[in-house]
Design an enzyme around this catalytic site. Sequence first.
Site, PDB file in Angstrom:
ATOM      1  N   ASP A 270       0.863  -1.165   0.000  1.00 20.55           N
ATOM      2  CA  ASP A 270       0.000   0.000   0.000  1.00 20.55           C
ATOM      3  C   ASP A 270       0.918   1.239   0.000  1.00 20.55           C
ATOM      4  O   ASP A 270       2.133   1.132   0.163  1.00 20.55           O
ATOM      5  CB  ASP A 270      -0.936  -0.034   1.228  1.00 20.55           C
ATOM      6  CG  ASP A 270      -2.163   0.819   1.018  1.00 20.55           C
ATOM      7  OD1 ASP A 270      -3.177   0.565   1.671  1.00 20.55           O
ATOM      8  OD2 ASP A 270      -2.108   1.735   0.170  1.00 20.55           O
TER       9      ASP A 270
HETATM   10  C1  GLC Z   1      -4.272   4.261  -0.124  1.00 22.49           C
HETATM   11  C2  GLC Z   1      -5.170   3.108   0.267  1.00 22.49           C
HETATM   12  C3  GLC Z   1      -5.277   2.037  -0.774  1.00 22.49           C
HETATM   13  C4  GLC Z   1      -5.190   2.664  -2.154  1.00 22.49           C
HETATM   14  C5  GLC Z   1      -3.781   3.226  -2.307  1.00 22.49           C
HETATM   15  C6  GLC Z   1      -3.593   3.924  -3.653  1.00 22.49           C
HETATM   16  O1  GLC Z   1      -3.526   4.682   0.967  1.00 22.49           O
HETATM   17  O2  GLC Z   1      -4.915   2.479   1.507  1.00 22.49           O
HETATM   18  O3  GLC Z   1      -6.519   1.349  -0.575  1.00 22.49           O
HETATM   19  O4  GLC Z   1      -5.445   1.692  -3.149  1.00 22.49           O
HETATM   20  O5  GLC Z   1      -3.437   4.109  -1.254  1.00 22.49           O
HETATM   21  O6  GLC Z   1      -4.390   5.053  -3.705  1.00 22.49           O
END
Ligand code: GLC
Length: 710
Positions: A270
């Site tokens: 993430d």
């Molecule tokens: C965010 C979220 C994740 C998302 C990623 C890209 O922090 O936790 O669900 O897909 O970043 O935006």
Amino acid sequence: MPEYEFPYRNPALPIEQRVDDLLKRMTLEEKVDQLMQITIGADTNPNNLGSGHSFRPTIGSVLSYCGSTRNRNAFQRLAVEETRLGIPIIWGFDVIHGWRTAFPIPLAQACSWNPDIVEAGCRVAARESYAEGVDWTFSPMLDVPHDPRWGRVMEGYGEDPLAAGIFGAAAVRGYQGEDPSQPGTVAACLKHFVGYAASEAGHDYAYTDISSRTLHETYLPPFQAAVEAGAMTLMSSFNDITGTPAVANHYTLTEVLRDRWHFRGFVVSDWDGVVQLAHQGYTTNPAEMCRAALSAGNDMEMNSSAYRNIPTLIESGRLKIEVVDEAVRRVLRIKFAKGLFEHPYHEEVDPGTVSLQPEALELSRAAARASMVLLKNEKNTLPLNPDTLRSIALIGPVATDREASAGAWPAIIDPKTIPTLQEVLPSFFPKSEIHYAPGCDYTSDSTEHFAEAIAAAEKSDLVIVAIGEGAGRTGENRSYTNIALPGKQLELLRKIAAVGRPVVLLVSSGRPILYPELEPLANAILHIWECGHGAAAGCCDILTGAYNPSGRLAITFPRSVGQIPIYYNHHPRARDEKAEWGGRYFDLDDSPMYPFGYGLSYTSYEYSDLEISVEDLTAQVTLRNTGKRAGRETVFWYLSDPEAKLTQPLRRLIAFEQVDLAPGEERRLTLQLDRMHDLAYIDPTGKKVFEPGRFILSVGGEKAEFVVAE
Ligand code: GLC
């Protein structure tokens, strides 16, 4: 037969052969690039490339919407035509419940109990987002929340692991289609792997204390179901899983995901998940972050750049090149499987010819009305009769709010394209005078518009009060200790109820909200969630009776935050919960305000004659529509295992199905029970264990006990 300069360019060859050929040609630097995902931020215009733009065309992935397919293709051309090996970039984005056509938030879709609707919505989102340059969506989210203080409860499919897995698999089918190498499809990404929803006290990004049993019984099953449906990627989660953060958790990322489930795609971290290991107390050394995450099985790093330490780790012998190669292999495998080498560029079409099409908008409306849940309908206040209702007061901030319908994680949904209730209502009630008044906003203490709203109610035969959380109250980093509706909305409802006209309450939210003080003030209550483009029309379909509400809650609504965590498949106490000495609260009714599976209809149903044949483990029950309207009933089959060496939840959902019945029609339903799928439990090592003995099957209030000896 065309000649290919290198075997990896030959689509006729098996993917593994193409991966092997390409991998052996790559330098270490090229391998490191493939394991990184960058965002190009606001500066997505390729015309700026000449300005020393930091864009590395050998990068593995970009998380960005470039504004158009033309821009995306221009960046892609640099990767494919101006680098040594021409490895295409995989372009990712959060397409969570629609790209331009907004569908209900996933938690609402789960209340439709219709996997086909989930699949169809994801297929539209795939088509629309692919047309504007997306190859890969960071969806579906399969976290299983028990705490509605956590803002991301809106993003998953509710509190039941079986349901989350079924909806997750439907989403994978929708996004990836029959053949994910074809244009118009996007790779799915199961997230957040794993246990993120257990964030302590409803905080976001928090520590999660998860027993092995809970890990295997609650949090892993939805991911396994969606991996088995063919998901191409996963995203590791932010949370620390009982001391080993998910991004560096070899047990989940390798022992479970690869060794047991044989998952062959890749895992992306993430956002900054790798470098957050410092904050989590794991390591402050970027090289160690890189080593730990990569070795655990986290293949690609999102946004941060700890993976730039790979060469140093290789040189120092702290990381074997085989670990790097395996991660690169997984990324290349998905790029070949996605067809990126054959279709690196997306056709440049006018988005207006792909997005917001009539059939997509109609689907959004069908999804919306199927997702809304009728919570109260005193004296059949609903449905309303457009022919006889002379005047309606429409009051409350939701009546004119487009943002709320767009929901959290709106991709590039433009709220301006979403019809409001105020705009749509007159077409459903052409003979009624409609008096609109805002009443109040979502959050301020202002009551300056109360008088106008009361006046509107006084001159109307019936009042629709539309209130809710408002946009931005759920989603990532949106934890609240108070899940009652904010501002002066309750006070407004009290004033309107005091006028004495019938009140139909519409509540929009991204999470379960507190109803105890709202409930007595309304004759009918429809929970309308945040349902996208079709929200207003879908709601009116229910208000007029054109659609008989079929939504059922996929998550428990508590009476108080003090009850959290509260969920249906909890374990029994040492004593009868109903007994005087049964451990109940002394200041509040123990039961939920609205339980999992709850929802009313304009008709009624009766279940009878539940029978089980132990010989062939088939169960049968009769379901009858005892009302005057056709309806769609969701049949929930629950199993209880009252005596087991590993104590079991009071009940757990083992199957659900939807049945359409005309008034008076009855159907004899059959469920084929499977010993290992339905009667066995999951032990703390993740093994399914069948323990002979007494079981109880319950469906629609019918219960039947049966014994399976061996
Ligand atoms: C965010 C979220 C994740 C998302 C990623 C890209 O922090 O936790 O669900 O897909 O970043 O935006």
